[in-house]
Design an enzyme around this catalytic site. Structure first.
Site: not given
Ligand SMILES: [Zn+2]
Length: 160
Positions: A46, A51, A89-90, A131-132, A135
């Site tokens: 995702g 991000q 998480c990226l 999670h998204e 964000h």
């Molecule tokens: Zn993340």
């Protein structure tokens, strides 16, 4: 590949995003494709707009070979049944936190064609969506984890 914004204290990652007014513009359509490419190259499931440095309410996800374009997503229903997943998480490379999530959620959003959608998600997709959407509300897993810990301590104290 778009460059990834990282860091637990990075302002754009901690800010609530603005709704997308029109997802049919060339700019947004290109961005969606670039986000999918970036997510894949980074090995994620995702990716949310903050991000990659854009404070707008959209995210992409890829689960079980299916791509989801989530424009202006809102979770309208959270199941009472919870699950704990070790999440990465990226934007926080190398960090993993056990996060308590609902096993199922219902999400309303617009797809890449701007059509309103409502989806019930379970398992990994449910976790990715939560999670998204976090964000898009400026919440990182590290902060959710801390909040979770404080709550646990509070509940333990209360039980004494
Ligand atoms: Zn993340």
């Amino acid at each position: 590949m778009l460059s990834l914004v990282t860091g637990a204290k990075t302002a754009i990652l901690l800010k609530k995003t603005e709704p997308v007014k029109n997802c049919l513009t060339q700019e947004i359509q290109t961005l969606l494709q670039e986000m999918v490419e970036t997510m894949r190259q980074a090995g994620g499931v995702g990716l949310a707009a903050p991000q990659i440095g854009k404070s707008i309410r959209l995210a992409v996800a890829e689960v079980d070979g299916k791509i989801f374009y989530l424009i202006n997503p809102e979770i309208t229903l959270y199941s009472q049944e919870k699950t704990i997943c070790e999440e990465g998480c990226l934007s926080l490379p190398g960090d993993f936190f056990p996060i308590l999530r609902s096993e199922e959620v219902t999400v309303r959003y617009q797809n890449e064609k701007g059509l309103p959608k409502k989806m019930r998600a379970t398992k990994l997709l449910a976790v990715v969506i939560q999670h998204e959407v976090d964000h898009l509300d400026g919440i990182l897993i590290v902060d959710r984890y801390k909040k979770q810990q404080r709550k646990n301590i509070f509940l333990k104290r209360k039980a004494l």
